[in-house]
Design an enzyme around this catalytic site. Sequence first.
Site, short mmCIF file in Angstrom:
data_model
loop_
_atom_site.label_atom_id
_atom_site.label_comp_id
_atom_site.label_asym_id
_atom_site.label_seq_id
_atom_site.Cartn_x
_atom_site.Cartn_y
_atom_site.Cartn_z
N LYS A 197 22.80 -34.38 91.56
CA LYS A 197 21.89 -34.97 90.57
C LYS A 197 21.25 -33.88 89.72
O LYS A 197 21.11 -32.72 90.13
CB LYS A 197 20.80 -35.82 91.23
CG LYS A 197 19.84 -35.10 92.19
CD LYS A 197 18.68 -34.37 91.53
CE LYS A 197 17.79 -33.67 92.55
NZ LYS A 197 17.01 -32.56 92.01
N ASP A 239 15.28 -37.43 97.97
CA ASP A 239 16.36 -37.64 96.99
C ASP A 239 17.53 -38.46 97.55
O ASP A 239 18.48 -38.74 96.82
CB ASP A 239 16.95 -36.28 96.56
CG ASP A 239 15.97 -35.43 95.80
OD1 ASP A 239 15.05 -35.98 95.19
OD2 ASP A 239 16.15 -34.19 95.82
#
Length: 308
Positions: A14, A140
């Site tokens: 990401k 995350d």
Amino acid sequence: MTASAALTVRAAAKINLHLGVGRVREDGYHPLETVYQAVSLHDDVRVTPADAWSVRTTTAGHLGDVALPAPGDNIVDRVRDLLAPDRTARVEVAKAIPVAGGMAGGSADAAAALLALDRLWDLGLTEDRRLDLAARLGSDVPFALVGGTALGTGRGEVVTPLEDRGTWSWVVVPDAGGLSTPAVYRRFDELFPDAPTTPPPTDRLRAALVTGDPRALAGALHNDLEPAALDLRPDLAALLERGVAEGALRGLVSGSGPTCVFLCTDPESAAAVAAGLVGVRSRVLTATGPVSGAHVLQPDRGPRAEED
Ligand code: C5P
């Protein structure tokens, strides 16, 4: 789905397009308003039925010599502890996402292992239950399950998909040094003791996403952890400038760093910027986003040693 077949789950790295950070909470975490984007650098987790539990990790050549977790201390071991501590499998993690780089490689492995072991052991977890377990593994990890482009709130673990009309071209420059996420957050606290309790909102970035225009997105990229990462690694400032001099629209520290990412107008521009940066850093990659979250590879082809 039978409980016996080997399978491989792929999960993406990401980039935080907007990382708004507020003042540290009482539990030690920071409130976030972030926009995540999953990009085309992947780790693969392959699980195979076995009589004993084992986890083996291999790394793609572009990661260089990186320190890997000791046996028994892998995030995949934590996934098993949460799911079914008595069950066994052979797990192979093929890493291509920079390690300790601010691109959530460990979180991708956790998300991939969660999905893979759920399937292998036929646990039948609901999506909500997987997201709940993912949040316990790391802030995350829920996003690594969901992928695409998404809003992250809370400490980053509350994820809501966002409209994104672009296909964005990135240059990714990993750094062998690695930065500890807690250390970067601590430096943020020292630099900004009066940070607002409510983090800066994502409105501008979200408006740029629906234009599909790279220039609009470049102008809206935002990372509150960048000053802290640059304070710990001042050499990265020159790299960010150089990428723009080579033709990138904008350079940004990825999450807590030290990976730096550069938004470019299109894949051709990204290739040119990457070529220009090869003399500056030994390893320079290109990627596009958004891509999907953790998913089973069909047909199973096993983990690959190198990035595609
Ligand atoms: O959630 P995760 O285990 O990935 O977080 C790692 C560390 O990063 C935390 O222990 C904390 O120091 C820091 N962190 C934070 N605020 C967040 C997310 C992470 O301070 N929202």
